[in-house]
Design a protein around this motif. Structure first.
Motif, PDB file in Angstrom:
ATOM      1  N   GLY A 153       3.536  -6.559  -9.048  1.00 28.09           N
ATOM      2  CA  GLY A 153       4.938  -6.890  -8.936  1.00 28.09           C
ATOM      3  C   GLY A 153       5.399  -6.729  -7.497  1.00 28.09           C
ATOM      4  N   ALA A 154       6.577  -7.240  -7.192  1.00 31.92           N
ATOM      5  CA  ALA A 154       7.111  -7.177  -5.837  1.00 31.92           C
ATOM      6  C   ALA A 154       7.261  -5.735  -5.364  1.00 31.92           C
ATOM      7  CB  ALA A 154       8.451  -7.906  -5.766  1.00 31.92           C
ATOM      8  N   GLU A 155       7.727  -4.841  -6.243  1.00 32.37           N
ATOM      9  CA  GLU A 155       7.922  -3.445  -5.852  1.00 32.37           C
ATOM     10  C   GLU A 155       6.584  -2.744  -5.641  1.00 32.37           C
ATOM     11  OE1 GLU A 155      10.448  -2.009  -9.003  1.00 32.37           O
ATOM     12  OE2 GLU A 155      12.220  -2.142  -7.701  1.00 32.37           O
ATOM     13  N   GLU A 156       5.579  -3.089  -6.456  1.00 28.31           N
ATOM     14  CA  GLU A 156       4.250  -2.500  -6.256  1.00 28.31           C
ATOM     15  C   GLU A 156       3.678  -2.906  -4.913  1.00 28.31           C
ATOM     16  OE1 GLU A 156       2.212  -2.005 -10.604  1.00 28.31           O
ATOM     17  OE2 GLU A 156       2.512  -4.053  -9.900  1.00 28.31           O
ATOM     18  N   LYS A 157       3.862  -4.165  -4.521  1.00 27.31           N
ATOM     19  CA  LYS A 157       3.393  -4.631  -3.224  1.00 27.31           C
ATOM     20  C   LYS A 157       4.103  -3.883  -2.097  1.00 27.31           C
ATOM     21  CE  LYS A 157       2.181  -9.325  -4.720  1.00 27.31           C
ATOM     22  NZ  LYS A 157       2.481 -10.770  -4.560  1.00 27.31           N
ATOM     23  N   ASP A 158       5.398  -3.645  -2.267  1.00 22.68           N
ATOM     24  CA  ASP A 158       6.159  -2.921  -1.245  1.00 22.68           C
ATOM     25  C   ASP A 158       5.626  -1.500  -1.077  1.00 22.68           C
ATOM     26  OD1 ASP A 158       7.800  -5.073  -0.738  1.00 22.68           O
ATOM     27  OD2 ASP A 158       9.401  -4.406  -2.092  1.00 22.68           O
ATOM     28  N   VAL A 159       5.312  -0.850  -2.186  1.00 23.50           N
ATOM     29  CA  VAL A 159       4.782   0.514  -2.128  1.00 23.50           C
ATOM     30  C   VAL A 159       3.409   0.531  -1.458  1.00 23.50           C
ATOM     31  CG1 VAL A 159       3.960   2.471  -3.498  1.00 23.50           C
ATOM     32  CG2 VAL A 159       6.093   1.303  -4.125  1.00 23.50           C
ATOM     33  N   LEU A 160       2.569  -0.450  -1.803  1.00 25.62           N
ATOM     34  CA  LEU A 160       1.232  -0.519  -1.223  1.00 25.62           C
ATOM     35  C   LEU A 160       1.313  -0.767   0.288  1.00 25.62           C
ATOM     36  CD1 LEU A 160      -1.735  -0.358  -2.066  1.00 25.62           C
ATOM     37  CD2 LEU A 160      -1.714  -2.835  -2.352  1.00 25.62           C
ATOM     38  N   ARG A 161       2.206  -1.644   0.706  1.00 25.64           N
ATOM     39  CA  ARG A 161       2.386  -1.896   2.143  1.00 25.64           C
ATOM     40  C   ARG A 161       2.878  -0.635   2.859  1.00 25.64           C
ATOM     41  NH1 ARG A 161       5.131  -6.686   0.218  1.00 25.64           N
ATOM     42  NH2 ARG A 161       3.734  -8.490   0.274  1.00 25.64           N
ATOM     43  N   LEU A 162       3.801   0.080   2.218  1.00 25.84           N
ATOM     44  CA  LEU A 162       4.312   1.311   2.818  1.00 25.84           C
ATOM     45  C   LEU A 162       3.197   2.328   3.013  1.00 25.84           C
ATOM     46  CD1 LEU A 162       6.648   3.129   3.733  1.00 25.84           C
ATOM     47  CD2 LEU A 162       6.958   3.784   1.332  1.00 25.84           C
ATOM     48  N   ALA A 163       2.327   2.461   2.005  1.00 23.38           N
ATOM     49  CA  ALA A 163       1.219   3.404   2.109  1.00 23.38           C
ATOM     50  C   ALA A 163       0.308   3.053   3.276  1.00 23.38           C
ATOM     51  CB  ALA A 163       0.430   3.424   0.802  1.00 23.38           C
ATOM     52  N   TRP A 164       0.057   1.748   3.474  1.00 21.79           N
ATOM     53  CA  TRP A 164      -0.776   1.322   4.593  1.00 21.79           C
ATOM     54  C   TRP A 164      -0.091   1.583   5.923  1.00 21.79           C
ATOM     55  CZ3 TRP A 164      -5.623   0.793   4.974  1.00 21.79           C
ATOM     56  CH2 TRP A 164      -6.386   0.370   3.888  1.00 21.79           C
ATOM     57  N   GLN A 165       1.206   1.317   5.980  1.00 16.88           N
ATOM     58  CA  GLN A 165       1.939   1.497   7.230  1.00 16.88           C
ATOM     59  C   GLN A 165       1.986   2.957   7.658  1.00 16.88           C
ATOM     60  OE1 GLN A 165       5.693  -0.304   6.314  1.00 16.88           O
ATOM     61  NE2 GLN A 165       4.886  -2.390   6.370  1.00 16.88           N
ATOM     62  N   LEU A 166       2.181   3.853   6.696  1.00 21.85           N
ATOM     63  CA  LEU A 166       2.240   5.275   7.026  1.00 21.85           C
ATOM     64  C   LEU A 166       0.872   5.813   7.422  1.00 21.85           C
ATOM     65  CD1 LEU A 166       4.667   6.593   4.248  1.00 21.85           C
ATOM     66  CD2 LEU A 166       5.179   6.077   6.656  1.00 21.85           C
ATOM     67  N   GLY A 167      -0.167   5.310   6.786  1.00 26.07           N
ATOM     68  CA  GLY A 167      -1.525   5.707   7.152  1.00 26.07           C
ATOM     69  C   GLY A 167      -1.903   7.110   6.725  1.00 26.07           C
ATOM     70  N   THR A 168      -1.078   7.762   5.923  1.00 26.34           N
ATOM     71  CA  THR A 168      -1.356   9.103   5.409  1.00 26.34           C
ATOM     72  C   THR A 168      -0.986   9.133   3.934  1.00 26.34           C
ATOM     73  OG1 THR A 168       0.875   9.875   5.991  1.00 26.34           O
ATOM     74  CG2 THR A 168      -0.869  10.175   7.650  1.00 26.34           C
ATOM     75  N   PRO A 169      -1.463  10.135   3.186  1.00 29.94           N
ATOM     76  CA  PRO A 169      -1.038  10.257   1.788  1.00 29.94           C
ATOM     77  C   PRO A 169       0.485  10.303   1.702  1.00 29.94           C
ATOM     78  CG  PRO A 169      -2.897  11.703   2.204  1.00 29.94           C
ATOM     79  CD  PRO A 169      -2.487  11.145   3.545  1.00 29.94           C
ATOM     80  N   ILE A 170       1.033   9.634   0.700  1.00 30.64           N
ATOM     81  CA  ILE A 170       2.485   9.558   0.579  1.00 30.64           C
ATOM     82  C   ILE A 170       2.965  10.255  -0.694  1.00 30.64           C
ATOM     83  CG2 ILE A 170       2.539   7.382   1.851  1.00 30.64           C
ATOM     84  CD1 ILE A 170       3.139   5.968  -0.786  1.00 30.64           C
ATOM     85  N   ARG A 171       4.224  10.651  -0.678  1.00 28.54           N
ATOM     86  CA  ARG A 171       4.860  11.306  -1.811  1.00 28.54           C
ATOM     87  C   ARG A 171       5.846  10.332  -2.465  1.00 28.54           C
ATOM     88  NH1 ARG A 171       7.834  15.627   1.660  1.00 28.54           N
ATOM     89  NH2 ARG A 171       8.195  13.657   2.755  1.00 28.54           N
TER      90      ARG A 171
END
Length: 222
Positions: A153-171
């Motif tokens: 879904g669109a929101e799942e893609k947004d979360v996945l992109r955010l995880a890549w952008q941060l480059g560290t484990p996310i909360r």
């Protein structure tokens, strides 16, 4: 089997399947930059050259034949074209007409369902980890070592992109703050990505506090 032997068999196999100009283009076009891309970027991620096609022929809107440095064509129907661009040949020596055509060709192929990825020779040679990160980021939402494309879904893609952008484990808190959604939705999306083998929980204990993008494993994408 190591890279050298795999690459030799890779070129030998594709050369044996071609004749005429398509074979000549392979032998002329697959040179140092293209080999270095496979050695420095592709092989460390996948340890396989399966479903990869060197000097792959495509056609533009006028049915004019063109060749991509690589096409990645897994069985699930996803199509990615990859180009290794040197500054001299792709920028400095390119006139306005060639520049316009290159842009229009990529736009046309995108409209035809291709995902077009470009990597500079300097990055392939000197900063392959950047190319690896971008390649993995581009392929991750579409492939997951399964016979079919994963539906996101669109929101799942947004979360996945955010995880890549941060480059560290996310909360979940990072998701709520960056993407402006409530905590329950953030955790639900993270758990959904874990169920699709795109992310995984990090740490010990009964309650998961951190999530990270799941690393690729030998012989599979994700």
């Amino acid at each position: 089997m190591g890279f050298e032997e795999s690459h030799h068999l890779f070129i030998e196999r594709h050369s044996g399947l071609r004749t005429g100009e398509r074979k000549g283009r392979l032998l002329r076009g697959h040179q140092y930059a293209e080999r270095l891309f496979l050695q420095n970027v592709w092989w460390p991620l996948f340890e396989s050259l399966d479903h990869l096609h060197p000097e792959y022929e495509v056609y533009d809107w006028n049915r004019k034949s063109q060749f991509l440095d690589f096409a990645f064509l897994p069985p699930n129907g996803v199509r990615f074209g990859m180009e290794c661009d040197g500054y001299q040949s792709h920028v400095k020596d390119m006139d306005r007409e060639k520049f316009s055509y290159a842009l229009n060709r990529d736009t046309f192929l995108t409209g035809m369902g291709w995902g077009m990825l470009h990597f500079s020779f300097d990055d392939i040679q000197q900063r392959p980890e950047v190319c690896m990160m971008l390649l993995q980021m581009a392929l991750a939402p579409y492939l997951a070592g399964r016979p079919a494309v994963i539906e996101l879904g669109a929101e799942e893609k947004d979360v996945l992109r955010l995880a890549w952008q941060l480059g560290t484990p996310i909360r979940p808190k990072d998701v709520t703050e960056q993407l402006r959604m409530n905590f329950r939705t953030a955790r639900k999306l993270l758990d959904s990505l874990c169920s699709k083998s795109l992310m995984q929980p990090v740490g010990k204990g009964e309650r998961t506090r951190y999530y990270e993008v799941k690393a690729m494993r030998q012989g599979q994408i994700w």
